[in-house]
Design a protein around this motif. Structure first.
Motif, PDB file in Angstrom:
ATOM      1  N   PRO A   1      10.105   4.765   3.537  1.00 33.87           N
ATOM      2  CA  PRO A   1      10.470   6.152   3.885  1.00 33.87           C
ATOM      3  C   PRO A   1       9.339   6.854   4.621  1.00 33.87           C
ATOM      4  CG  PRO A   1       9.825   6.062   1.600  1.00 33.87           C
ATOM      5  CD  PRO A   1       9.752   4.642   2.107  1.00 33.87           C
ATOM      6  N   ILE A   2       8.963   6.343   5.787  1.00 29.39           N
ATOM      7  CA  ILE A   2       7.854   6.904   6.563  1.00 29.39           C
ATOM      8  C   ILE A   2       8.257   6.975   8.028  1.00 29.39           C
ATOM      9  CG2 ILE A   2       6.007   6.108   5.030  1.00 29.39           C
ATOM     10  CD1 ILE A   2       5.633   3.710   6.761  1.00 29.39           C
ATOM     11  N   ASP A   3       7.501   7.779   8.797  1.00 27.67           N
ATOM     12  CA  ASP A   3       7.681   7.829  10.247  1.00 27.67           C
ATOM     13  C   ASP A   3       6.893   6.687  10.883  1.00 27.67           C
ATOM     14  OD1 ASP A   3       9.182  10.168  10.038  1.00 27.67           O
ATOM     15  OD2 ASP A   3       7.415  11.440  10.148  1.00 27.67           O
ATOM     16  N   ILE A   4       7.499   6.044  11.867  1.00 24.99           N
ATOM     17  CA  ILE A   4       6.840   4.947  12.568  1.00 24.99           C
ATOM     18  C   ILE A   4       6.777   5.292  14.049  1.00 24.99           C
ATOM     19  CG2 ILE A   4       6.908   2.488  13.157  1.00 24.99           C
ATOM     20  CD1 ILE A   4       8.311   1.953  10.543  1.00 24.99           C
ATOM     21  N   ARG A   5       5.574   5.225  14.622  1.00 28.11           N
ATOM     22  CA  ARG A   5       5.363   5.562  16.030  1.00 28.11           C
ATOM     23  C   ARG A   5       4.653   4.411  16.738  1.00 28.11           C
ATOM     24  NH1 ARG A   5       8.516   8.617  14.412  1.00 28.11           N
ATOM     25  NH2 ARG A   5       8.340  10.892  14.187  1.00 28.11           N
ATOM     26  N   LEU A   6       4.897   4.309  18.033  1.00 30.78           N
ATOM     27  CA  LEU A   6       4.253   3.307  18.883  1.00 30.78           C
ATOM     28  C   LEU A   6       3.319   4.029  19.840  1.00 30.78           C
ATOM     29  CD1 LEU A   6       3.981   0.359  19.854  1.00 30.78           C
ATOM     30  CD2 LEU A   6       5.926   0.785  21.367  1.00 30.78           C
ATOM     31  N   SER A   7       2.036   3.702  19.778  1.00 30.75           N
ATOM     32  CA  SER A   7       1.049   4.370  20.624  1.00 30.75           C
ATOM     33  C   SER A   7       1.314   4.070  22.098  1.00 30.75           C
ATOM     34  CB  SER A   7      -0.359   3.915  20.248  1.00 30.75           C
ATOM     35  OG  SER A   7      -1.297   4.404  21.180  1.00 30.75           O
ATOM     36  N   ALA A   8       1.286   5.134  22.903  1.00 37.94           N
ATOM     37  CA  ALA A   8       1.420   4.978  24.361  1.00 37.94           C
ATOM     38  C   ALA A   8       0.126   5.399  25.051  1.00 37.94           C
ATOM     39  CB  ALA A   8       2.585   5.832  24.867  1.00 37.94           C
ATOM     40  N   HIS A   9      -0.937   5.469  24.277  1.00 41.87           N
ATOM     41  CA  HIS A   9      -2.209   6.000  24.780  1.00 41.87           C
ATOM     42  C   HIS A   9      -2.786   5.145  25.904  1.00 41.87           C
ATOM     43  CE1 HIS A   9      -6.063   7.918  24.889  1.00 41.87           C
ATOM     44  NE2 HIS A   9      -6.711   6.860  24.425  1.00 41.87           N
ATOM     45  N   MET A  10      -2.716   3.811  25.725  1.00 43.96           N
ATOM     46  CA  MET A  10      -3.306   2.919  26.713  1.00 43.96           C
ATOM     47  C   MET A  10      -2.266   2.147  27.514  1.00 43.96           C
ATOM     48  SD  MET A  10      -6.572   1.377  24.618  1.00 43.96           S
ATOM     49  CE  MET A  10      -7.148   0.527  26.101  1.00 43.96           C
ATOM     50  N   SER A  11      -1.002   2.482  27.301  1.00 43.95           N
ATOM     51  CA  SER A  11       0.056   1.760  28.008  1.00 43.95           C
ATOM     52  C   SER A  11       0.133   2.184  29.472  1.00 43.95           C
ATOM     53  CB  SER A  11       1.408   2.022  27.318  1.00 43.95           C
ATOM     54  OG  SER A  11       2.452   1.418  28.042  1.00 43.95           O
ATOM     55  N   LYS A  12       0.294   1.209  30.328  1.00 45.74           N
ATOM     56  CA  LYS A  12       0.454   1.495  31.753  1.00 45.74           C
ATOM     57  C   LYS A  12       1.914   1.806  32.091  1.00 45.74           C
ATOM     58  CE  LYS A  12      -3.449  -1.444  33.086  1.00 45.74           C
ATOM     59  NZ  LYS A  12      -3.889  -2.615  33.883  1.00 45.74           N
TER      60      LYS A  12
ATOM     61  N   PHE B   1       0.832  -1.203   0.000  1.00 42.77           N
ATOM     62  CA  PHE B   1       0.000   0.000   0.000  1.00 42.77           C
ATOM     63  C   PHE B   1       0.868   1.256   0.000  1.00 42.77           C
ATOM     64  CE2 PHE B   1      -2.569   3.215   2.298  1.00 42.77           C
ATOM     65  CZ  PHE B   1      -3.684   3.249   1.465  1.00 42.77           C
ATOM     66  N   ALA B   2       1.930   1.250   0.827  1.00 46.20           N
ATOM     67  CA  ALA B   2       2.834   2.402   0.908  1.00 46.20           C
ATOM     68  C   ALA B   2       3.633   2.584  -0.372  1.00 46.20           C
ATOM     69  CB  ALA B   2       3.771   2.237   2.103  1.00 46.20           C
ATOM     70  N   ARG B   3       3.832   1.509  -1.131  1.00 43.83           N
ATOM     71  CA  ARG B   3       4.518   1.629  -2.416  1.00 43.83           C
ATOM     72  C   ARG B   3       3.618   2.283  -3.458  1.00 43.83           C
ATOM     73  NH1 ARG B   3       9.582   0.998  -0.712  1.00 43.83           N
ATOM     74  NH2 ARG B   3      10.210  -1.139  -0.278  1.00 43.83           N
ATOM     75  N   ARG B   4       2.313   2.044  -3.353  1.00 40.86           N
ATOM     76  CA  ARG B   4       1.389   2.501  -4.383  1.00 40.86           C
ATOM     77  C   ARG B   4       0.883   3.918  -4.152  1.00 40.86           C
ATOM     78  NH1 ARG B   4      -2.550  -2.489  -6.203  1.00 40.86           N
ATOM     79  NH2 ARG B   4      -1.049  -4.190  -5.963  1.00 40.86           N
ATOM     80  N   THR B   5       0.869   4.369  -2.915  1.00 43.67           N
ATOM     81  CA  THR B   5       0.354   5.704  -2.625  1.00 43.67           C
ATOM     82  C   THR B   5       1.212   6.357  -1.560  1.00 43.67           C
ATOM     83  OG1 THR B   5      -1.622   6.969  -2.067  1.00 43.67           O
ATOM     84  CG2 THR B   5      -1.237   4.968  -0.806  1.00 43.67           C
ATOM     85  N   LYS B   6       1.066   7.657  -1.413  1.00 42.06           N
ATOM     86  CA  LYS B   6       1.847   8.391  -0.424  1.00 42.06           C
ATOM     87  C   LYS B   6       1.338   8.069   0.976  1.00 42.06           C
ATOM     88  CE  LYS B   6       3.420  13.052   0.737  1.00 42.06           C
ATOM     89  NZ  LYS B   6       3.120  12.976   2.172  1.00 42.06           N
ATOM     90  N   LEU B   7       2.246   7.654   1.845  1.00 46.52           N
ATOM     91  CA  LEU B   7       1.929   7.391   3.241  1.00 46.52           C
ATOM     92  C   LEU B   7       3.014   8.050   4.082  1.00 46.52           C
ATOM     93  CD1 LEU B   7      -0.299   5.794   4.726  1.00 46.52           C
ATOM     94  CD2 LEU B   7       1.312   3.916   4.963  1.00 46.52           C
ATOM     95  N   ASP B   8       2.597   8.815   5.070  1.00 47.88           N
ATOM     96  CA  ASP B   8       3.550   9.579   5.868  1.00 47.88           C
ATOM     97  C   ASP B   8       3.858   8.951   7.216  1.00 47.88           C
ATOM     98  OD1 ASP B   8       3.699  12.003   4.100  1.00 47.88           O
ATOM     99  OD2 ASP B   8       1.568  12.072   4.564  1.00 47.88           O
ATOM    100  N   LEU B   9       2.878   8.243   7.785  1.00 50.01           N
ATOM    101  CA  LEU B   9       2.994   7.845   9.186  1.00 50.01           C
ATOM    102  C   LEU B   9       2.317   6.503   9.403  1.00 50.01           C
ATOM    103  CD1 LEU B   9       3.605   8.650  12.226  1.00 50.01           C
ATOM    104  CD2 LEU B   9       1.329   9.699  12.227  1.00 50.01           C
ATOM    105  N   VAL B  10       2.950   5.677  10.243  1.00 54.26           N
ATOM    106  CA  VAL B  10       2.353   4.423  10.713  1.00 54.26           C
ATOM    107  C   VAL B  10       2.394   4.439  12.232  1.00 54.26           C
ATOM    108  CG1 VAL B  10       2.617   1.920  10.863  1.00 54.26           C
ATOM    109  CG2 VAL B  10       2.931   3.052   8.670  1.00 54.26           C
ATOM    110  N   ILE B  11       1.251   4.173  12.853  1.00 48.79           N
ATOM    111  CA  ILE B  11       1.172   4.130  14.315  1.00 48.79           C
ATOM    112  C   ILE B  11       0.788   2.718  14.733  1.00 48.79           C
ATOM    113  CG2 ILE B  11       0.153   5.106  16.391  1.00 48.79           C
ATOM    114  CD1 ILE B  11      -0.568   7.583  14.846  1.00 48.79           C
ATOM    115  N   PHE B  12       1.627   2.110  15.562  1.00 52.64           N
ATOM    116  CA  PHE B  12       1.357   0.783  16.109  1.00 52.64           C
ATOM    117  C   PHE B  12       0.532   0.918  17.387  1.00 52.64           C
ATOM    118  CE2 PHE B  12       4.745  -0.389  13.331  1.00 52.64           C
ATOM    119  CZ  PHE B  12       4.582  -1.742  13.072  1.00 52.64           C
ATOM    120  N   THR B  13      -0.472   0.072  17.518  1.00 50.97           N
ATOM    121  CA  THR B  13      -1.252   0.051  18.760  1.00 50.97           C
ATOM    122  C   THR B  13      -0.896  -1.148  19.622  1.00 50.97           C
ATOM    123  OG1 THR B  13      -3.071  -1.224  17.783  1.00 50.97           O
ATOM    124  CG2 THR B  13      -3.174   1.179  17.597  1.00 50.97           C
ATOM    125  N   LEU B  14       0.149  -1.890  19.221  1.00 53.15           N
ATOM    126  CA  LEU B  14       0.527  -3.077  19.971  1.00 53.15           C
ATOM    127  C   LEU B  14       1.203  -2.683  21.283  1.00 53.15           C
ATOM    128  CD1 LEU B  14       2.091  -5.189  17.076  1.00 53.15           C
ATOM    129  CD2 LEU B  14      -0.267  -5.165  17.873  1.00 53.15           C
TER     130      LEU B  14
END
Length: 517
Positions: free
Chosen positions: A278-289, A246-259
């Motif tokens: 060539p994207i930013d990758i982030r790990l969600s800390a929203h629900m992390s204890k 998907f990222a090869r076919r269209t522009k994608l800027d950011l991936v956020i993991f909820t794991l």
């Protein structure tokens, strides 16, 4: 608003999107078909976006210029020729311009959200400018230099500064709102991981204002009750492998993991597949204890995330590298034009056929680019697909071709790619032919993470080339070492490194050409 909303697109086929076979049939355990909605999203034309960091930088420049012009104009209209000592004015104007930047930064007037809301920002702007002037008057008082600066000039500077800053910010607001409406400030985002964690993250992001995130869909390797086909109204578009495609076919800027961080093995497996993009990758800390120091987090509004990977050469670095390529590339093209003309004449006199050779190669984000070279093989033996590498004493190489390949003169036409097409850079990983192999194995099969070298534009020369890893890659070790050097360059890029590589290239061509045939 951006150009599309995924949830609007699935309203027409929501029933089909919720069925178990939404990814297409699986034949004998074969990989699931690419999601039809993902195909539609990827096919939508995407306008080039602007980084919020670059917008904020431009506004800082506008603010500083507004202050300098306001102070200079009042000085020219009133004080010029009427004061004995102009040094205090020369110090005060730039000092207030610098102070304005610091004051407005503290008042959070450079965030894109503040740039959209003129009224709220105007109140803070006038407050900050007034406080800055009061501090300036206090400094004049304690230093006992108040009598050296015209009070009329100070009053005029204050009033004209307010007017200039407010006028400038008004037009900035109009510009930022236009860019927002046209989708030029959005960050196209994919969420990895469905279920409750994915839904909670999406709800939290949607509750924030001015994040600029445009969620394109959800991806998850799980295909059971823990990962439903719809997450907070967004469809699950496939697996991690589908996300790479998907990222090869269209522009994608950011991936956020909820794991959760505790899912270490699963997280690492997914990251190994995604870090080549060539994207930013982030790990969600929203629900992390698990809690870290505040400076360990970055935020989308009030939603905390942990930075995992950053896109290389981003924001202002892109502008700097683009200017470097255009300026130095143009100068090099002018300086080397006699050499290129002489080479073209020699090729034409030596053998029949065109002077230039065009070949499809891998470019940025695995896109295909057409690379120009001087023809070094006999025309009837040209290998456009690079099915067979050129070897020592290769009978396909002409007499002139052997010389220009040894000296890399055959690469000079790629300056046209740099200056006019913009699909190559002066310095970067060398673009490899699409079907190139080492030991009869494709490069991506030999080197784990091979495609990570395509996170930046390819270059005419690079870190690998000046360290002797150029020419034939007949063994797996050679391509492995070349990729290692390419990744080192990507991770340590700077303008000075580019300049060093360019200056070192002629010397390396003379001393490290044993693999070039």
């Amino acid at each position: 608003m951006g150009a599309f909303d995924v949830r609007d697109m699935i309203k027409a086929d929501a029933a089909a999107s919720a069925t178990p076979d939404m990814f297409g049939p699986s034949l004998g355990g074969a990989t699931r078909a690419f999601h039809p909605l993902a195909e539609r999203i990827a096919a939508i034309p995407v306008k080039p976006t602007l980084s919020p960091i670059m917008i904020e930088g431009c506004v800082r420049l506008f603010d500083a210029l507004a202050v300098i012009l306001a102070g200079g104009l009042i000085y020219w209209l009133y004080a010029a020729g009427n004061v004995d000592n102009f040094l205090p004015y020369q110090i005060t104007i730039p000092a207030l311009a610098i102070g304005t930047l610091g004051c407005f930064q503290a008042l959070q007037l450079y965030h894109v959200g503040a740039l959209r809301n003129f009224v709220a920002a105007a109140v803070r702007l006038v407050t900050g400018w007034t406080m800055l002037f009061l501090i300036t008057l206090a400094i004049f008082f304690f230093l006992k230099i108040g009598d050296q600066v015209s009070r009329v000039w100070l009053l005029g500077f204050y009033a004209s500064g307010v007017a200039a800053l407010l006028g400038e910010r008004f037009f900035v607001t109009l510009g930022v709102r236009y860019l927002t409406r046209s989708g030029r400030l959005e960050r196209r985002t994919a969420i990895v991981g469905g279920g409750e964690a994915g839904e909670a993250l999406i709800r939290a992001l949607e509750a924030q204002r001015d994040t600029g995130l445009r969620i394109c869909g959800v991806f998850d390797d799980r295909n059971d009750d823990r990962s439903p086909d719809l997450v907070a109204g967004y469809p699950k578009l496939g697996t991690i492998d589908d996300l790479v495609e998907f990222a090869r076919r269209t522009k994608l800027d950011l991936v956020i993991f909820t794991l959760p961080i505790s899912a270490e093995a699963r997280l690492l497996t997914m990251l190994r597949k995604l870090w080549i993009l060539p994207i930013d990758i982030r790990l969600s800390a929203h629900m992390s204890k698990l809690r870290f120091r505040p400076r360990s987090y970055s935020y989308f509004g009030a939603v905390p995330v942990l930075d995992v990977f950053d896109r290389p050469i981003a924001d202002w670095d892109i502008v700097v590298k683009w200017m470097f390529d255009k300026l130095v590339g143009t100068l090099a093209l002018i300086a080397l034009s006699p050499v290129m003309l002489a080479t073209a004449i020699a090729i034409k006199m030596n053998s029949k056929g065109p002077v230039l050779f065009r070949q499809k190669r891998y470019g940025f984000n695995n896109e295909m680019v057409e690379v120009l070279k001087f023809r070094s093989l006999y025309h009837e033996m040209s290998d456009f697909a690079a099915a067979k590498q050129v070897t020592r004493d290769d009978p396909r190489v002409t007499g002139v071709g052997r010389f220009i390949r040894k000296t890399s003169l055959d690469e000079l036409p790629q300056l046209f790619n740099v200056v006019f097409k913009g699909n190559l850079s002066l310095v970067g990983p060398r673009p490899h032919a699409i079907h190139a192999t080492a030991s009869n194995r494709a490069y991506e099969q030999v080197v784990d993470g091979y495609f990570a070298r395509h996170k930046v534009k390819p270059g005419i020369t690079g870190w690998a080339q000046i360290n002797g890893w150029r020419g034939e890659t007949d063994t797996e070790d050679k391509i492995q070492r070349r990729v290692e050097h390419d990744l080192y360059y990507i991770e340590n890029w700077s303008v000075l490194l580019d300049l060093y590589i360019l200056l070192k290239t002629p010397f390396s061509l003379m001393t490290k050409n044993e693999n070039a045939y």
